[in-house]
Scaffold this active site. Structure first.
Site, mmCIF file in Angstrom:
data_model
loop_
_atom_site.group_PDB
_atom_site.id
_atom_site.type_symbol
_atom_site.label_atom_id
_atom_site.label_comp_id
_atom_site.label_asym_id
_atom_site.label_seq_id
_atom_site.Cartn_x
_atom_site.Cartn_y
_atom_site.Cartn_z
ATOM 1 N N ALA A 63 1.063 -1.218 0.096
ATOM 2 C CA ALA A 63 0.060 0.029 -0.152
ATOM 3 C C ALA A 63 0.928 1.227 0.083
ATOM 4 O O ALA A 63 1.979 1.259 0.370
ATOM 5 C CB ALA A 63 -1.007 -0.166 1.141
ATOM 6 N N GLY A 102 0.661 -5.095 0.760
ATOM 7 C CA GLY A 102 -0.719 -4.952 -0.237
ATOM 8 C C GLY A 102 -0.290 -5.577 -1.381
ATOM 9 O O GLY A 102 -1.280 -6.008 -2.073
ATOM 10 N N GLU A 105 -0.594 -9.206 -0.871
ATOM 11 C CA GLU A 105 -1.964 -9.652 -0.837
ATOM 12 C C GLU A 105 -2.792 -9.487 -1.950
ATOM 13 O O GLU A 105 -3.664 -10.303 -2.135
ATOM 14 C CB GLU A 105 -2.377 -8.625 0.361
ATOM 15 C CG GLU A 105 -1.982 -8.728 1.692
ATOM 16 C CD GLU A 105 -2.285 -7.741 2.426
ATOM 17 O OE1 GLU A 105 -1.797 -6.622 2.530
ATOM 18 O OE2 GLU A 105 -3.252 -8.296 3.557
ATOM 19 N N GLU A 125 4.341 -5.633 7.049
ATOM 20 C CA GLU A 125 3.500 -4.612 7.590
ATOM 21 C C GLU A 125 3.823 -4.587 9.412
ATOM 22 O O GLU A 125 3.795 -3.295 9.759
ATOM 23 C CB GLU A 125 2.000 -5.004 7.772
ATOM 24 C CG GLU A 125 1.361 -4.656 6.272
ATOM 25 C CD GLU A 125 1.333 -5.865 5.313
ATOM 26 O OE1 GLU A 125 2.209 -6.807 5.503
ATOM 27 O OE2 GLU A 125 0.874 -5.810 4.438
HETATM 28 C C1 3H9 Z 1 0.792 -2.256 3.299
HETATM 29 O O1 3H9 Z 1 0.832 -2.931 2.306
HETATM 30 C C2 3H9 Z 1 -0.722 -2.442 4.162
HETATM 31 C C3 3H9 Z 1 -1.328 -3.471 3.466
HETATM 32 O O2 3H9 Z 1 -1.445 -4.582 4.045
HETATM 33 C C4 3H9 Z 1 -3.034 -2.946 4.063
HETATM 34 C C5 3H9 Z 1 -3.718 -2.021 3.119
HETATM 35 C C6 3H9 Z 1 -5.256 -1.724 3.620
HETATM 36 N N1 3H9 Z 1 4.631 3.474 0.012
HETATM 37 O O3 3H9 Z 1 13.201 1.600 0.306
HETATM 38 P P1 3H9 Z 1 13.639 2.347 -0.885
HETATM 39 C C7 3H9 Z 1 9.427 4.876 -1.290
HETATM 40 S S1 3H9 Z 1 1.894 -1.530 4.027
HETATM 41 C C8 3H9 Z 1 5.248 4.792 -0.217
HETATM 42 O O4 3H9 Z 1 14.795 3.549 -0.803
HETATM 43 P P2 3H9 Z 1 14.653 0.001 -1.918
HETATM 44 C C9 3H9 Z 1 10.628 5.061 -0.524
HETATM 45 O O5 3H9 Z 1 10.031 6.122 0.629
HETATM 46 C C10 3H9 Z 1 3.274 -1.357 3.093
HETATM 47 N N2 3H9 Z 1 6.555 4.813 -0.601
HETATM 48 O O6 3H9 Z 1 14.304 1.449 -2.168
HETATM 49 C C11 3H9 Z 1 11.656 5.666 -1.247
HETATM 50 O O7 3H9 Z 1 11.259 7.006 -1.467
HETATM 51 P P3 3H9 Z 1 12.172 8.227 -1.850
HETATM 52 C C12 3H9 Z 1 4.087 -2.663 3.380
HETATM 53 C C13 3H9 Z 1 7.054 3.750 -0.526
HETATM 54 O O8 3H9 Z 1 15.184 -0.487 -3.394
HETATM 55 C C14 3H9 Z 1 11.339 5.081 -2.691
HETATM 56 O O9 3H9 Z 1 10.105 4.330 -2.563
HETATM 57 N N3 3H9 Z 1 5.224 -2.600 2.431
HETATM 58 C C15 3H9 Z 1 6.810 2.615 -0.253
HETATM 59 O O10 3H9 Z 1 15.953 0.015 -1.118
HETATM 60 C C16 3H9 Z 1 12.273 3.676 -2.491
HETATM 61 O O11 3H9 Z 1 12.382 3.085 -1.498
HETATM 62 C C17 3H9 Z 1 6.421 -2.083 2.858
HETATM 63 O O12 3H9 Z 1 6.279 -1.994 4.155
HETATM 64 C C18 3H9 Z 1 5.344 2.262 0.065
HETATM 65 N N4 3H9 Z 1 4.804 1.150 0.334
HETATM 66 O O13 3H9 Z 1 13.710 -0.941 -1.315
HETATM 67 C C19 3H9 Z 1 7.522 -2.211 1.921
HETATM 68 N N5 3H9 Z 1 7.873 1.712 -0.202
HETATM 69 O O14 3H9 Z 1 12.985 7.753 -3.087
HETATM 70 C C20 3H9 Z 1 8.319 -1.048 2.038
HETATM 71 C C21 3H9 Z 1 8.839 2.225 -0.625
HETATM 72 O O15 3H9 Z 1 11.663 9.253 -2.054
HETATM 73 N N6 3H9 Z 1 9.366 -0.779 1.073
HETATM 74 N N7 3H9 Z 1 8.697 3.620 -1.053
HETATM 75 O O16 3H9 Z 1 13.184 8.080 -0.480
HETATM 76 C C22 3H9 Z 1 10.349 -1.392 1.140
HETATM 77 O O17 3H9 Z 1 10.670 -2.288 1.944
HETATM 78 C C23 3H9 Z 1 11.415 -1.059 0.127
HETATM 79 O O18 3H9 Z 1 11.354 0.306 -0.140
HETATM 80 C C24 3H9 Z 1 11.654 -2.068 -0.960
HETATM 81 C C25 3H9 Z 1 12.667 -1.226 -2.238
HETATM 82 C C26 3H9 Z 1 12.247 -3.330 -0.470
HETATM 83 C C27 3H9 Z 1 10.410 -2.081 -1.837
#
Ligand code: 3H9
Length: 689
Positions: A63, A102, A105, A125
């Site tokens: 999400a 998400g 999911e 999450e």
């Molecule tokens: C969820 O899904 C809730 C659902 O279950 C239910 C809903 C009803 N959203 O980490 P990076 C941005 S909760 C917005 O440096 P990497 C991040 O801020 C979510 N922005 O890259 C950064 O921005 P900037 C569950 C996001 O290659 C840029 O993307 N998911 C999100 O080292 C690059 O990120 C997670 O918790 C997001 N979800 O790693 C996954 N994700 O460039 C969270 C990233 O402006 N994300 N951004 O600073 C990660 O773990 C890592 O970003 C990922 C890539 C492994 C994907």
């Protein structure tokens, strides 16, 4: 506006491509785009099956976290999942990169999942103080059973494609380069075979055995009590998975939604989301952009093979970067190498590394007794004893030895980097790289920018941090830099309260209840009092403990007495020494009591120091200070760091309390000008400059 979802139809298969850089987070526009494309494909008679694919570096990473706390714009993610469940045609998710939260999911609501070999899936999450809120807690147990689901969801770990296949979380694993073709071929096979649309929600087989074991949930909570201490998400996850076992799918889903709504508005989740973004923000330095040239680091030299030098070396070996490790004696060098090897072997014994990998990493080290061996290194890190004389001597020698264009770094934790740089003829090439112990484990790296440090050197250090798995926080030059300076007042107050007669066990308990892994005195005992108390000039309790041979946990006695299981209990000897030292310094008996009063005494001075660090420009932003505390000092992540926490408490209240404390305890509690200004303006640290 750029379209986030597009589709093409070929040979009866609609290929929907989602494109929302950088990580395809499920923002409102992506959800709307996907909904529209799905509707189109459902209505198109020429379409017999649908493939969902993502452009860019990854499948959907979850999400959109930036949307949390605002009202959902339709369609919601759970609604999209229901739409997929009810799709009239088979839908196949084609997964590359990381399908997280998400994103995973959504894939689980599809009828099939085809993953690229290098892909990973997971439900992280919990790290944001949340639970999967789009069916993850209901669908995953239906595939792997409650116990494995609990492990996956409460750990938030990323699962590699091969394991996901073995667990049944994906249906096929294919070559990375062939993902699109293979997913399309998979879709066509399904169509030929009659277009079955298996739904995970309809499965119950994996849950049957769990239905007869209601105790498994309390047992799981009990077995993980330590890990779950203080955080609220794991208990909610357990409740949701239990609902998956006991209730029909829709009721379980409703339960999950209710729990998600509760968590997403909790202070813990707000704090953890703050930390998530703060960690990424820390990489940004205003006068350094993507076009600032950086230096290629192909080889590193480390001076000093002690605890710090060894740990620092391991970071580079782990990233495949060769290290020349220099010591002054063969004995010290051998000892350092043996420690590194022992660390790797311990990892291998836990099954997290192969014996071949141990040898491969050890093979990247070139040991030497001669600084001249560093002549060709791209980056040289000095990690020797904290003495200005020793360090300036080494830097003067490095100046003659290192090639032009090499970065010269010091791991000093409090000395003046500008003086160290001044020992060379090239201060623009000198930078501080302050690692935290154990340096191969702690994720914080303070990059210390001296008065002359050049932009390419700073840019290189910041990028290198990411390459070796660290989070870099930029610091200016001051005594203790950010993290050590920030936390020093906590220790000073703990010791002051001890002399005033507050039981040390009470001081530690309050810190542990706040969320620290251990209290101040427990930490001192763990590190070793002989290591910490070396520089004391006046009589201290610590000095007396050392003189009495009470060096800490390693001797079974320090501030506390320890039993053979290393459990602590208060010590009469320590109590007596405290009274003696208090009398010697003329400290009156005036114990502090009550958790709030103790916390204010211990933590408000930390907030105050943070305000000073910010105002002096030592840290770029408040959130960097939070990251330094969370990653360098294990400040509880669900408190968001000292300045985020202060914002929640209210800066006006903190200033008012500090003024009262100042009246009793003096200057340590005088509120910093920035703190006062923010409080008077009704502003918060989080409001920015
Ligand atoms: C969820 O899904 C809730 C659902 O279950 C239910 C809903 C009803 N959203 O980490 P990076 C941005 S909760 C917005 O440096 P990497 C991040 O801020 C979510 N922005 O890259 C950064 O921005 P900037 C569950 C996001 O290659 C840029 O993307 N998911 C999100 O080292 C690059 O990120 C997670 O918790 C997001 N979800 O790693 C996954 N994700 O460039 C969270 C990233 O402006 N994300 N951004 O600073 C990660 O773990 C890592 O970003 C990922 C890539 C492994 C994907």
């Amino acid at each position: 506006m750029k379209q986030t979802a597009t589709s093409v139809v070929a040979d009866g298969v609609a290929l929907i491509t989602l494109d929302n850089p950088p990580v395809n987070a499920l923002s409102a526009s992506l959800r709307q785009g996907l909904q529209a494309e799905l509707e189109k494909a459902f209505d198109d008679e020429a379409v017999g099956a649908i493939v969902l694919l993502c452009a860019g570096r990854t499948f959907i990473a979850g999400a959109d976290i930036t949307e949390f706390g605002q009202p959902w714009q339709p369609p919601s993610l759970p609604d999209l999942c229901t739409m997929l469940d009810d799709a009239p045609k088979p839908v196949i998710a084609a997964i590359h990169g990381t399908a997280l939260g998400g994103g995973f999911e959504l894939a689980l609501a599809c009828h099939y999942r085809v993953a690229a070999q290098s892909a990973k899936v997971g439900l992280p999450e919990v790290h944001l103080g949340l639970l999967p809120g789009a069916g993850g807690t209901q669908r995953v147990p239906r595939i792997v059973g409650a116990e494995v689901a609990l492990e996956i969801i409460t750990s938030g770990r990323q699962i590699k494609a091969a394991e996901a296949l073995a667990l049944g979380l994906v249906d096929a694993v294919v070559d990375d380069a062939a993902l699109q073709d293979e997913a399309l071929a998979f879709a066509r096979r399904i169509m030929v075979d009659g277009g079955a649309k298996p739904r995970i929600r309809d499965r119950a087989d994996a849950l049957r055995a769990d239905r007869d074991r209601p105790e498994l949930f309390t047992a799981f909570a009990a077995a993980n009590a330590r890990r779950f201490k203080g955080v609220v998400a794991p208990a909610a996850i357990i409740e949701a998975v239990e609902a998956a076992v006991r209730l029909p799918f829709n009721e379980g889903l409703a339960k999950e939604t209710a729990l998600f709504e509760r968590l997403v508005t909790s202070p813990e989740s707000a704090a953890q989301r703050h930390v998530f973004f703060a960690e990424r923000e820390a990489a940004r330095v205003p006068d350094i952009g993507p076009d600032t040239s950086a230096i290629d680091i192909g080889s590193v030299g480390v001076i000093g093979a002690g605890t710090m030098g060894g740990g620092i070396t391991m970071n580079f070996l782990n990233a495949g970067i060769p290290v020349t490790l220099v010591e002054t004696s063969q004995e010290a060098l051998d000892r350092g190498l043996a420690t590194i090897r022992r660390n790797y072997e311990a990892t291998a014994a836990k099954g997290r590394m192969t014996a071949a990998q141990v040898e491969q990493r050890m093979g990247l080290i070139t040991p030497s007794l001669d600084l001249a061996a560093l002549a060709e290194a791209d980056l040289i890190i000095e990690a020797v004893y904290e003495s200005m004389d020793v360090k300036t001597d080494i830097f003067a020698r490095l100046d003659r030895i290192a090639r032009q264009g090499a970065i010269l770094a010091s791991n000093t934790s409090f000395l003046d980097l500008n003086r160290i740089a001044g020992a060379t003829s090239r201060p623009e090439w000198v930078v501080g790289l302050h690692f935290f112990s154990p340096a191969n484990v702690m994720r914080l790296l303070e990059v210390v920018r001296g008065a002359a440090t050049s932009k390419p050197v700073v840019a290189t250090a910041m990028r290198l941090a990411k390459r070796i798995g660290k989070v870099a926080v930029l610091s200016g030059v001051c005594d203790g830099f950010i993290a050590n300076r920030l936390l020093a007042p906590r220790g000073a107050q703990a010791e002051a309260m001890m002399l005033e007669g507050t039981p040390i066990a009470e001081i530690d308990r309050v810190l542990v209840d706040y969320g620290f892994a251990m209290g101040h005195f427990q930490m001192m005992d763990l590190v070793g009092l002989d290591v910490i108390g070396r520089n004391a000039t006046e009589r201290t309790v610590m000095g007396d403990l050392v003189a009495a041979g009470r060096l800490g946990q390693k001797r079974g006695a320090g501030y506390y007495d320890y039993d053979e299981k290393r459990r602590s209990r208060p010590s009469d000897v320590t109590d007596r020494l405290i009274k003696e030292v208090a009398a010697a310094h003329g400290v009156a008996h005036a114990p502090t009591s009550g958790d709030e009063a103790l916390l204010a005494r211990l933590l408000y001075p930390v907030v105050n120091e943070g305000a000073k660090i910010l105002e002096e420009g030592i840290a770029l932003r408040a959130s960097d200070i939070d990251i330094a505390a969370v990653l360098g000092y294990n400040w509880p992540v669900y408190r968001g760091g000292p300045l985020f926490w202060a914002d929640q408490v209210g800066l006006d209240r903190i200033v008012a309390d500090m003024r009262q404390l100042e009246a009793v305890h003096g200057e340590s509690f005088r509120p910093a000008p920035l703190l006062v200004r923010l409080a008077e303006a009704g502003r918060r640290f989080g409001d920015g400059a």
